[in-house]
Design a protein around this motif. Structure first.
Motif, short mmCIF file in Angstrom:
data_model
loop_
_atom_site.label_atom_id
_atom_site.label_comp_id
_atom_site.label_asym_id
_atom_site.label_seq_id
_atom_site.Cartn_x
_atom_site.Cartn_y
_atom_site.Cartn_z
N VAL A 1 0.83 -1.20 0.00
CA VAL A 1 0.00 0.00 0.00
C VAL A 1 0.87 1.25 0.00
CG1 VAL A 1 -1.65 1.36 1.35
CG2 VAL A 1 -2.01 -1.10 1.04
N THR A 2 1.93 1.24 0.79
CA THR A 2 2.84 2.40 0.82
C THR A 2 3.44 2.65 -0.54
OG1 THR A 2 3.34 2.00 3.17
CG2 THR A 2 4.86 3.40 1.93
N ASP A 3 3.90 1.60 -1.21
CA ASP A 3 4.45 1.74 -2.56
C ASP A 3 3.45 2.41 -3.49
OD1 ASP A 3 7.11 0.85 -2.68
OD2 ASP A 3 6.50 -1.25 -2.70
N ALA A 4 2.20 1.94 -3.44
CA ALA A 4 1.18 2.46 -4.35
C ALA A 4 0.86 3.93 -4.04
CB ALA A 4 -0.08 1.61 -4.24
N LEU A 5 0.78 4.28 -2.76
CA LEU A 5 0.49 5.67 -2.39
C LEU A 5 1.63 6.60 -2.81
CD1 LEU A 5 -1.06 5.13 1.17
CD2 LEU A 5 -2.28 5.62 -0.96
N LEU A 6 2.87 6.16 -2.61
CA LEU A 6 4.01 6.97 -3.04
C LEU A 6 3.96 7.23 -4.54
CD1 LEU A 6 6.97 5.40 -1.00
CD2 LEU A 6 6.18 7.77 -0.85
N ALA A 7 3.67 6.17 -5.31
CA ALA A 7 3.62 6.31 -6.77
C ALA A 7 2.51 7.27 -7.18
CB ALA A 7 3.42 4.94 -7.42
N ALA A 8 1.34 7.15 -6.54
CA ALA A 8 0.22 8.01 -6.90
C ALA A 8 0.49 9.47 -6.58
CB ALA A 8 -1.04 7.54 -6.16
N LEU A 9 1.31 9.72 -5.56
CA LEU A 9 1.64 11.09 -5.17
C LEU A 9 2.89 11.61 -5.87
CD1 LEU A 9 0.93 10.74 -1.34
CD2 LEU A 9 -0.33 12.20 -2.94
N GLY A 10 3.53 10.77 -6.67
CA GLY A 10 4.76 11.18 -7.34
C GLY A 10 5.89 11.42 -6.37
N ALA A 11 5.88 10.70 -5.25
CA ALA A 11 6.89 10.87 -4.21
C ALA A 11 7.87 9.70 -4.23
CB ALA A 11 6.22 10.98 -2.85
N ASP A 12 9.06 9.94 -3.69
CA ASP A 12 10.10 8.90 -3.74
C ASP A 12 10.52 8.40 -2.37
OD1 ASP A 12 11.44 11.09 -2.75
OD2 ASP A 12 13.16 10.93 -4.10
#
Length: 433
Positions: free
Chosen positions: A106-117
């Motif tokens: 879930v963390t991976d997906a949220l980071l990707a959706a927010l464009g965060a690294d």
């Protein structure tokens, strides 16, 4: 991410929680720090107004990871539409989801959706004995895998090294912000975060031993689009908005103000945790209690009708406890007979049906023990959103549903609360008997 002034007075912090009691626990922390907070049960049809933070409660801790990701992304998209400026993914302070793990995915997906690294992971909650040192999670004075969590019937935790646990759930690199850095304060933490990002670290477990550490970590996370952790880390997030001039708690009515709710009271318990077992035993010493037998339910016996008949005998004089709480060994025996999924579903469905029956009898104050049980009950009562009130015990506030017929609720994670929690919760919900 830079926090900017929002002239439309939209919510500042958008939160996604992987279970119902965890969501309430998180909302409690935000209210304590002066944020007017509403907890929604899933993604609501209408957006709440006059709030500083929204907590979307999902039931995603133990579902397949692909479903947990999809639900979490949908919640994120809705929170973005409300104008939230920072996002928080909340999971249990014991860092449990499933053997495959939903936290990393879930963390991976949220980071990707927010464009965060990059983000942090910090499940620490000192008030309930959850601390992290050198990446290892302690429950009171015991390592996580020696605390009883290794025997949890749904989400057993057999490794206290959270760097290792999280690394198994993500293809991104996991690092550690150790306590020697955390003890130096927010600036040192920010410097370490910058260094980890340069090394390609995508998520970092962050040590913490005391609330002061959580405030420092929160301050260091002001520039992160996404923060993840237990509810404790939320202590340090409201201060960022206050310092930015976006939040002034003194301008509003107290964030924990709730309307009074009239009606009868009841306690429902489905958790098999050590804490809830102790609370059930304490209650039974002086108060009426009715035990739910999963095997009797499976045999088709009229368990719901019997429980409601029992409760109705006592409504006018005192609240009754209706419980399926039992020891982990007894839970395993039932699971061996019925299967893990069927055993859990039978208990949840039975307590949900009992909750509907109690409501029909005039019960308007409910104390619920257990995350899965709480989720089943609030759905059965058609609760869509909650206002968060004063804390009963660390991690558990009083709440009131938003709707035509308000219901007062105390939603307790299985492991939380003092031995007399049920009695204290009823008093705080307005039952003075």
């Amino acid at each position: 991410m830079s926090i900017s002034v929002n002239p439309q007075t939209k919510p500042l912090l958008g939160c996604i929680a992987d279970d119902f009691t965890g969501a309430t626990d998180l909302a409690n922390m935000l209210v304590r720090e002066g944020m007017r907070t509403v907890q929604t049960i899933g993604i609501p049809e209408c957006a709440p107004t006059d709030v500083d933070a929204i907590v979307v409660a999902l039931k995603s801790r133990t579902i397949p990871a692909t479903e947990a990701v999809a639900e979490s992304l949908a919640a994120l998209a809705w929170l973005q539409q409300q104008g939230c400026q920072q996002f928080f993914f909340k999971y249990c302070s014991t860092f449990d989801s499933t053997a495959a793990g939903n936290i990393g995915q879930v963390t991976d997906a949220l980071l990707a959706a927010l464009g965060a690294d990059f983000t942090i992971a910090c499940p620490v909650f000192p008030e309930t004995g959850r601390t992290l040192y050198r990446g290892h999670l302690f429950i009171q004075n015991q390592l996580l895998n020696e605390s009883g969590m290794q025997n949890h019937p749904l989400t057993p935790m057999t490794d206290a090294n959270l760097v290792r646990v999280l690394q198994q759930q993500t293809s991104g690199k996991v690092g550690l912000v150790g306590y020697p850095v955390v003890a130096q304060g927010a600036e040192a933490i920010q410097t370490e975060i910058a260094a980890l990002r340069q090394q390609g670290v995508r998520m970092a477990i962050v040590d913490a031993l005391e609330n002061a550490d959580l405030y420092a970590i929160g301050a260091a996370c002001a520039g992160l689009p996404l923060v993840t952790g237990g509810s404790g880390i939320a202590l340090g997030l409201p201060g960022n908005f206050i310092r930015a001039g976006l939040l002034n708690p003194s301008e509003n009515a107290p964030a924990n103000t709730l309307p009074a709710v009239e009606g009868w009271s009841a306690v429902l318990a489905g958790s098999a945790s050590l804490a809830t077992n102790g609370q059930v035993a304490h209650w039974k010493e002086n108060h009426p209690a009715f035990r739910i037998d999963a095997l009797a339910v499976a045999r088709g016996e009229p368990v719901v009708a019997n429980a409601l008949a029992f409760a109705s005998q006592h409504l006018a004089t005192q609240a009754s406890l209706i419980y399926a709480t039992t020891t982990s060994d007894e839970v395993k025996q039932v699971q061996a007979t019925l299967g893990v999924e069927r055993a859990g579903a039978l208990i949840e469905d039975t307590l949900a049906e009992i909750a509907r029956g109690l409501f029909a009898l005039g019960v308007r104050r409910f104390v619920i023990a257990g995350g899965e049980t709480s989720g089943a009950v609030v759905q059965a009562l058609n609760v869509k959103a909650l206002r968060i009130g004063k804390q009963i015990d660390p991690g558990v506030p009083a709440t009131t549903s938003i709707g035509e017929t308000p219901v007062a609720l105390a939603l307790k994670s299985g492991n939380f609360g003092a031995v007399d929690f049920f009695e204290k919760a009823l008093r705080q919900l307005g039952d003075a008997r």
